[in-house]
Write a protein that holds these residues in place. Structure first.
Motif, PDB file in Angstrom:
ATOM      1  N   ALA A  50       0.834  -1.205   0.000  1.00  0.00           N
ATOM      2  CA  ALA A  50       0.000   0.000   0.000  1.00  0.00           C
ATOM      3  C   ALA A  50       0.866   1.252   0.000  1.00  0.00           C
ATOM      4  CB  ALA A  50      -0.927  -0.006   1.212  1.00  0.00           C
ATOM      5  N   TYR A  51       1.956   1.231   0.765  1.00  0.00           N
ATOM      6  CA  TYR A  51       2.868   2.371   0.784  1.00  0.00           C
ATOM      7  C   TYR A  51       3.511   2.571  -0.588  1.00  0.00           C
ATOM      8  CZ  TYR A  51       2.671   2.612   5.915  1.00  0.00           C
ATOM      9  OH  TYR A  51       2.266   2.769   7.218  1.00  0.00           O
ATOM     10  N   PHE A  52       3.921   1.479  -1.215  1.00  0.00           N
ATOM     11  CA  PHE A  52       4.552   1.570  -2.535  1.00  0.00           C
ATOM     12  C   PHE A  52       3.572   2.111  -3.570  1.00  0.00           C
ATOM     13  CE2 PHE A  52       5.070  -0.751  -6.625  1.00  0.00           C
ATOM     14  CZ  PHE A  52       6.120   0.005  -7.116  1.00  0.00           C
ATOM     15  N   VAL A  53       2.318   1.631  -3.565  1.00  0.00           N
ATOM     16  CA  VAL A  53       1.322   2.104  -4.531  1.00  0.00           C
ATOM     17  C   VAL A  53       1.057   3.591  -4.330  1.00  0.00           C
ATOM     18  CG1 VAL A  53      -1.115   1.949  -5.191  1.00  0.00           C
ATOM     19  CG2 VAL A  53       0.234  -0.133  -4.900  1.00  0.00           C
ATOM     20  N   ASP A 101       1.738   6.537  -7.105  1.00  0.00           N
ATOM     21  CA  ASP A 101       0.685   7.447  -7.572  1.00  0.00           C
ATOM     22  C   ASP A 101       1.093   8.913  -7.406  1.00  0.00           C
ATOM     23  OD1 ASP A 101      -0.975   5.398  -8.325  1.00  0.00           O
ATOM     24  OD2 ASP A 101      -2.120   5.371  -6.459  1.00  0.00           O
ATOM     25  N   VAL A 102       1.708   9.224  -6.275  1.00  0.00           N
ATOM     26  CA  VAL A 102       2.014  10.620  -5.948  1.00  0.00           C
ATOM     27  C   VAL A 102       3.397  11.035  -6.445  1.00  0.00           C
ATOM     28  CG1 VAL A 102       2.236  12.278  -4.046  1.00  0.00           C
ATOM     29  CG2 VAL A 102       0.498  10.500  -3.936  1.00  0.00           C
ATOM     30  N   ARG A 103       4.332  10.068  -6.538  1.00  0.00           N
ATOM     31  CA  ARG A 103       5.721  10.309  -6.948  1.00  0.00           C
ATOM     32  C   ARG A 103       6.424  11.294  -6.009  1.00  0.00           C
ATOM     33  NH1 ARG A 103       6.625   7.715 -11.972  1.00  0.00           N
ATOM     34  NH2 ARG A 103       4.846   6.288 -12.141  1.00  0.00           N
ATOM     35  N   SER A 104       6.083  11.188  -4.733  1.00  0.00           N
ATOM     36  CA  SER A 104       6.717  12.037  -3.721  1.00  0.00           C
ATOM     37  C   SER A 104       6.602  11.332  -2.380  1.00  0.00           C
ATOM     38  CB  SER A 104       6.046  13.402  -3.652  1.00  0.00           C
ATOM     39  OG  SER A 104       6.330  14.071  -2.437  1.00  0.00           O
ATOM     40  N   PHE A 105       7.740  11.166  -1.655  1.00  0.00           N
ATOM     41  CA  PHE A 105       7.685  10.522  -0.345  1.00  0.00           C
ATOM     42  C   PHE A 105       6.860  11.357   0.627  1.00  0.00           C
ATOM     43  CE2 PHE A 105      11.201   8.077  -2.025  1.00  0.00           C
ATOM     44  CZ  PHE A 105      11.065   6.842  -1.393  1.00  0.00           C
ATOM     45  N   THR A 106       7.031  12.671   0.561  1.00  0.00           N
ATOM     46  CA  THR A 106       6.264  13.545   1.456  1.00  0.00           C
ATOM     47  C   THR A 106       4.775  13.478   1.142  1.00  0.00           C
ATOM     48  OG1 THR A 106       8.143  15.049   1.670  1.00  0.00           O
ATOM     49  CG2 THR A 106       5.975  15.905   2.260  1.00  0.00           C
ATOM     50  N   ALA A 112      12.224  14.439  -7.013  1.00  0.00           N
ATOM     51  CA  ALA A 112      11.397  13.596  -7.870  1.00  0.00           C
ATOM     52  C   ALA A 112      11.602  12.135  -7.516  1.00  0.00           C
ATOM     53  CB  ALA A 112      11.728  13.826  -9.336  1.00  0.00           C
ATOM     54  N   VAL A 113      10.556  11.342  -7.751  1.00  0.00           N
ATOM     55  CA  VAL A 113      10.605   9.898  -7.566  1.00  0.00           C
ATOM     56  C   VAL A 113      10.117   9.253  -8.854  1.00  0.00           C
ATOM     57  CG1 VAL A 113       9.637   7.915  -6.334  1.00  0.00           C
ATOM     58  CG2 VAL A 113      10.275   9.978  -5.073  1.00  0.00           C
ATOM     59  N   THR A 114      10.895   8.345  -9.402  1.00  0.00           N
ATOM     60  CA  THR A 114      10.485   7.619 -10.609  1.00  0.00           C
ATOM     61  C   THR A 114      10.555   6.126 -10.333  1.00  0.00           C
ATOM     62  OG1 THR A 114      12.740   7.640 -11.463  1.00  0.00           O
ATOM     63  CG2 THR A 114      11.289   9.439 -12.162  1.00  0.00           C
ATOM     64  N   LEU A 115       9.771   5.358 -11.083  1.00  0.00           N
ATOM     65  CA  LEU A 115       9.760   3.912 -10.921  1.00  0.00           C
ATOM     66  C   LEU A 115      10.860   3.283 -11.762  1.00  0.00           C
ATOM     67  CD1 LEU A 115       5.954   2.996 -11.015  1.00  0.00           C
ATOM     68  CD2 LEU A 115       7.383   3.512  -9.050  1.00  0.00           C
ATOM     69  N   THR A 116      11.501   2.275 -11.196  1.00  0.00           N
ATOM     70  CA  THR A 116      12.437   1.473 -11.976  1.00  0.00           C
ATOM     71  C   THR A 116      11.640   0.472 -12.811  1.00  0.00           C
ATOM     72  OG1 THR A 116      12.611  -0.218 -10.272  1.00  0.00           O
ATOM     73  CG2 THR A 116      14.117   1.663 -10.117  1.00  0.00           C
ATOM     74  N   VAL A 133       6.023  -4.439 -10.726  1.00  0.00           N
ATOM     75  CA  VAL A 133       5.358  -4.767  -9.460  1.00  0.00           C
ATOM     76  C   VAL A 133       4.058  -3.997  -9.286  1.00  0.00           C
ATOM     77  CG1 VAL A 133       5.566  -4.531  -6.939  1.00  0.00           C
ATOM     78  CG2 VAL A 133       7.462  -5.473  -8.280  1.00  0.00           C
ATOM     79  N   LEU A 134       3.967  -2.761  -9.822  1.00  0.00           N
ATOM     80  CA  LEU A 134       2.834  -1.882  -9.540  1.00  0.00           C
ATOM     81  C   LEU A 134       1.477  -2.501  -9.853  1.00  0.00           C
ATOM     82  CD1 LEU A 134       1.808   0.828  -8.551  1.00  0.00           C
ATOM     83  CD2 LEU A 134       2.195   1.761 -10.841  1.00  0.00           C
TER      84      LEU A 134
END
Length: 313
Positions: free
Chosen positions: A7-10, A14-19, A54-58, A64-65
């Motif tokens: 759930a945290y990863f999803v 979606d938001v592409r930001s840890f904050t 920024a956060v991007t998916l590998t 996995v998403l």
């Protein structure tokens, strides 16, 4: 691996930001970061790239998403199924619909369903069809009543056609009729100031495409706004609008004029093809179809509206 980590990863994807993801989940950012890192350690590969701002998916994260979304959706299905076994006291139906359909029929369907099943919580989301389809795929809603675009929708959705509905010209009933023939062409329509909804509405795109096909340019009076605002602007005499026939019901201040050649749209019930719908959702579908059938039999539709199908169980 835990469902909480997924759930945290999803949320992060979606938001592409840890904050932002931490805020949406109402957890501390370090907690979210640790859980995502633990998930990556468990899987043996990084899921996100952490760069400044920024956060991007590998590639692993991209793979996995969709699986994580499916696992979380299955977890929700288990909760709903158990709630139904104890009497639907905690049941929930999350319905999405386009604004014109909310105005046209869905408000009455929601009322009837609530009267029959008062213990089931109803949640309504209004949006354009493409955004509703996206919400379905993200498991943010259970079902959606939407219009089917010319290019179709995502292959992961199951569509049940409900209505075939004509699009007509709305003008103020207090003014002169746009034409004495009871119908008008798009070229004739182009001589009048036009009110169109905001970008993202399928109706806006259909209207502008009809102008383009006729080789004419719209004269905009007002652009933007939701469907109710468009109808109110027309009632006030600001301009005319191309709208679905369903919205004319209960609007005596609007005059309906047919377009020739006609424009039609298909209204469908959409859901995710890979999920089994709950009894509560099936009950809502049954209520919807029953209401549409009764309304059609009683001649309650305004204009050219045809009931098409029946959702399967």
């Amino acid at each position: 691996m835990t469902l909480q980590q997924l759930a945290y990863f999803v949320a992060l994807a979606d938001v592409r930001s840890f904050t932002g993801a931490a805020d949406s989940l109402r957890v501390a950012q370090p907690t979210l970061s640790r859980q995502v890192k633990a998930l990556e350690d468990e899987l043996g590969a990084p899921l996100v790239q952490r760069t400044r701002g920024a956060v991007t998916l590998t590639s692993a994260g991209e793979a996995v998403l969709p699986l994580a979304r499916r696992m979380l959706a299955d977890m929700e299905s288990v909760r709903v199924a158990v709630a139904e076994l104890v009497g639907l006291q905690r049941g929930r139906v999350r319905v999405g619909a386009t604004p014109s359909l909310c105005i046209g029929v869905l408000a009455d369907v929601l009322r009837v369903f609530h009267e029959r099943f008062p213990a089931i919580r109803l949640e309504l989301a209004e949006n354009g069809s493409h955004l509703l389809a996206r919400s379905l795929l993200r498991n943010e809603i259970d079902i959606a009543v939407l219009t089917v675009p010319a290019g179709g929708l995502d292959a992961g959705l199951e569509l049940t056609p409900l209505l075939r509905e004509r699009l007509s010209v709305a003008s103020p009933a207090s003014g002169n009729a746009p034409t004495s023939r009871g119908a008008m062409t798009v070229k004739e329509l182009a001589r009048r100031p036009l009110v169109v909804p905001r970008r993202g509405y399928d109706l806006r795109e259909v209207t502008l495409q009809a102008y383009a096909d006729a080789g004419v340019t719209p004269r905009f009076a007002v652009e933007g706004g939701e469907m109710d605002a468009v109808l109110r602007l027309v009632e006030a005499g600001t301009g005319v609008a191309v709208v679905p026939d369903l919205v004319f019901a209960g609007r005596p201040r609007l005059r309906r004029t047919a377009l020739n050649p006609p424009l039609y749209r298909t209204v469908a019930l959409a859901r995710r093809a890979d999920l089994t719908q709950s009894q509560a959702v099936q009950a809502f579908c049954d209520t919807l179809m029953e209401f549409l059938g009764e309304l059609s039999a009683a001649g309650g539709f305004v204009g050219d509206v045809q009931v098409l199908g029946q959702p399967s169980g």
